[in-house]
Design a protein around this motif. Structure first.
Motif, short mmCIF file in Angstrom:
data_model
loop_
_atom_site.label_atom_id
_atom_site.label_comp_id
_atom_site.label_asym_id
_atom_site.label_seq_id
_atom_site.Cartn_x
_atom_site.Cartn_y
_atom_site.Cartn_z
N LYS A 161 -16.16 4.77 -4.59
CA LYS A 161 -16.21 3.38 -5.04
C LYS A 161 -14.97 2.63 -4.56
O LYS A 161 -13.89 3.18 -4.45
CB LYS A 161 -16.26 3.32 -6.58
N ASP A 186 -6.34 8.14 -2.97
CA ASP A 186 -6.14 9.21 -3.93
C ASP A 186 -5.45 8.75 -5.21
O ASP A 186 -5.36 9.51 -6.17
CB ASP A 186 -5.32 10.33 -3.29
N ARG A 187 -4.96 7.50 -5.22
CA ARG A 187 -4.20 7.02 -6.39
C ARG A 187 -4.59 5.61 -6.81
O ARG A 187 -3.80 4.88 -7.40
CB ARG A 187 -2.70 7.11 -6.11
N LEU A 188 -5.80 5.19 -6.47
CA LEU A 188 -6.37 3.92 -6.92
C LEU A 188 -5.49 2.74 -6.49
O LEU A 188 -5.36 1.75 -7.20
CB LEU A 188 -6.53 3.92 -8.44
N GLU A 237 -0.91 12.29 -17.55
CA GLU A 237 -1.86 12.12 -16.45
C GLU A 237 -2.03 13.42 -15.67
O GLU A 237 -1.05 14.11 -15.39
CB GLU A 237 -1.35 11.03 -15.51
N HIS A 239 -10.21 9.45 -5.39
CA HIS A 239 -9.83 9.84 -6.75
C HIS A 239 -11.07 10.30 -7.51
O HIS A 239 -12.13 9.67 -7.42
CB HIS A 239 -9.18 8.64 -7.44
N ARG A 240 -10.93 11.39 -8.25
CA ARG A 240 -12.13 12.02 -8.83
C ARG A 240 -12.92 11.10 -9.74
O ARG A 240 -14.15 11.21 -9.84
CB ARG A 240 -11.74 13.29 -9.57
N ARG A 241 -12.27 10.15 -10.42
CA ARG A 241 -12.99 9.28 -11.37
C ARG A 241 -13.71 8.13 -10.67
O ARG A 241 -14.59 7.52 -11.26
CB ARG A 241 -12.01 8.73 -12.41
N TYR A 242 -13.31 7.82 -9.43
CA TYR A 242 -13.90 6.67 -8.74
C TYR A 242 -14.33 7.04 -7.32
O TYR A 242 -14.37 6.17 -6.44
CB TYR A 242 -12.89 5.52 -8.70
N ARG A 243 -14.62 8.27 -7.10
CA ARG A 243 -14.93 8.74 -5.76
C ARG A 243 -16.06 7.92 -5.13
O ARG A 243 -17.12 7.73 -5.73
CB ARG A 243 -15.32 10.21 -5.80
#
Length: 435
Positions: A228, A184-186, A434, A222-226
């Protein structure tokens, strides 16, 4: 705050002057409002009082670091980790480092509203690490397996799997596969991740069924890299702004704990291992997405790095106002001084597709080929000759005393940076911006 030093032994020269300066500083701070509510004049008054005490503290430790360390470790017969050491110093030498109560109060505040008591820990640890007798003893203590790893080892030996909050560890075909799973936090680093990483590294090194280690990031939610994979976004700047990135339990434990263990191995506790003091393994890293900050720092201590062709590496700590761990010590060895300055001082991003990326990674492959490249790499590093040659390379490239000297200065300089006005402003802006 003026109790006698440990065991009521005679106080070393300078102790009385130090305790008096500490008392004066505390009286000044107690009479002032909290840091964020002070006027410019009050801030100057507070800093003057703290700096007077810190100057006394530094002079005292320049002369008596070995005496203090020997008393705390009972003549270097006890192996205290850095958190245990500063806690012991707080009780035995009041005023030398902050008390547990002071640190607890600090941890409850955002970074901007702290007094900066951790700087006194940095002064103390710099003096200990500088010492040619106390410093190596402390490094040795930090290379020993953590208590948590000792507790989990029997279960890991039996099952080959440990699930932790930030890391999943699995032994398969002689390979310890460490997957960073803060989805959830890369994989942004915090205190929990440092604890989980050191535990996983200890277990991998202690398990005789493991011959090679692999470090990779898991799939993100995480929504930007879901969906991946991502290697690491580096230090969690939100946590830094909120006051939840401690000097001892995060920044110093990370460097002296699991990262140094990746280089040197874990301290062998089996007296039958007469030919070596450490249990070491070769390590492979697989970089998907990006390795930012602390992610790139990890790559500098591993033996083989594979990067997806669309990945990038960066060390933006200087832009954030802090020091990128031991990267300043290690990066030039790989990339040379000019590129090191471009990346560390100017924030240059290195894409895996750039020719200069090959100074930092060993293989660049298409994302769909990552799994196959990983299996080939771990197979190449699986051998006794690899292990002993790795050890000799690390001794030549990173002498222990040179590392210790760097960490001594890092302990203080990073502590100072944590409380820099520019750092507090920058991480505050990041946290506010953020989602």
């Amino acid at each position: 705050m003026t109790a006698a030093p440990h065991r009521r032994e005679s106080a070393p020269d300078g102790w009385q002057a130090l305790t008096e300066a500490t008392e004066r500083a505390e009286k000044v701070l107690a009479a002032l409002p909290g840091p964020v509510r002070r006027t410019a004049e009050q801030r100057a008054e507070a800093e003057a009082a703290k700096n007077a005490a810190r100057a006394r503290r530094a002079r005292f430790l320049d002369e008596h670091a070995d005496t203090v360390y020997d008393r705390l470790t009972e003549g270097r017969t006890r192996h205290l980790r850095i958190d245990e050491l500063v806690a012991a110093a707080s009780g035995a030498f009041p005023g030398l480092v902050p008390t547990e109560e002071q640190l607890a109060q600090e941890r409850s505040r955002p970074q901007a509203d702290k007094e900066g008591h951790e700087i006194d820990q940095g002064i103390f640890l710099r003096a200990v690490l500088r010492s040619s007798s106390a410093g190596p003893h402390l490094l040795d203590a930090m290379l020993r397996p953590s208590d948590r790893a000792r507790r989990l080892l029997p279960e890991f030996l039996r099952t080959g799997v440990v699930e932790m909050e930030a890391v999943r560890l699995e032994r398969r075909d002689g390979v310890a596969r460490l997957t960073m799973c803060r989805d959830d936090r890369l994989n942004a680093e915090d205190e929990q991740q440092v604890d989980d990483m050191e535990t996983a590294v200890d277990l991998a090194l202690l398990d005789p069924g493991v011959r090679v280690g692999l470090l990779r990031g898991g799939e993100m939610s995480h929504r930007r890299y879901r969906g991946k994979r991502v290697f690491s976004a580096g230090i969690n700047l939100k946590y830094l702004s909120s006051g939840d990135i401690p000097l001892v339990d995060f920044l110093l434990r990370r460097e002296l704990g699991y990262l140094h263990k990746l280089v040197r191995g874990v301290r062998a506790e089996d007296s039958g291992l007469w030919h070596t003091r450490h249990i070491e393994k070769p390590w492979v890293a697989a970089v998907d997405g990006f390795a930012i900050g602390g992610g790139t720092q990890v790559l500098l201590v591993l033996d083989h790095v594979i990067a997806a062709s669309d990945a990038y590496l960066s060390l933006p700590a200087a832009k954030e106002g802090i020091i990128p761990g031991v990267a300043n010590f290690r990066f030039s060895r790989y990339a040379g001084p000019r590129l090191s300055r471009q990346v560390i001082l100017e924030g240059r991003r290195i894409w895996a597709s750039e020719p200069q990326a090959r100074l930092l990674v060993d293989e660049v492959v298409e994302p769909r080929e990552m799994d196959a490249a990983i299996e080939r790499a771990v197979a190449r590093l699986d051998g006794e000759a690899v292990l002993v040659n790795r050890r000799m390379l690390n001794l030549a490239e990173e002498p222990v005393d040179a590392f210790r000297a760097y960490m001594a200065e890092f302990a203080l300089q990073q502590a100072l940076r944590l409380y820099g006005v520019d750092v507090i402003h920058k991480v505050g802006q990041f946290a506010a911006g953020e989602p």
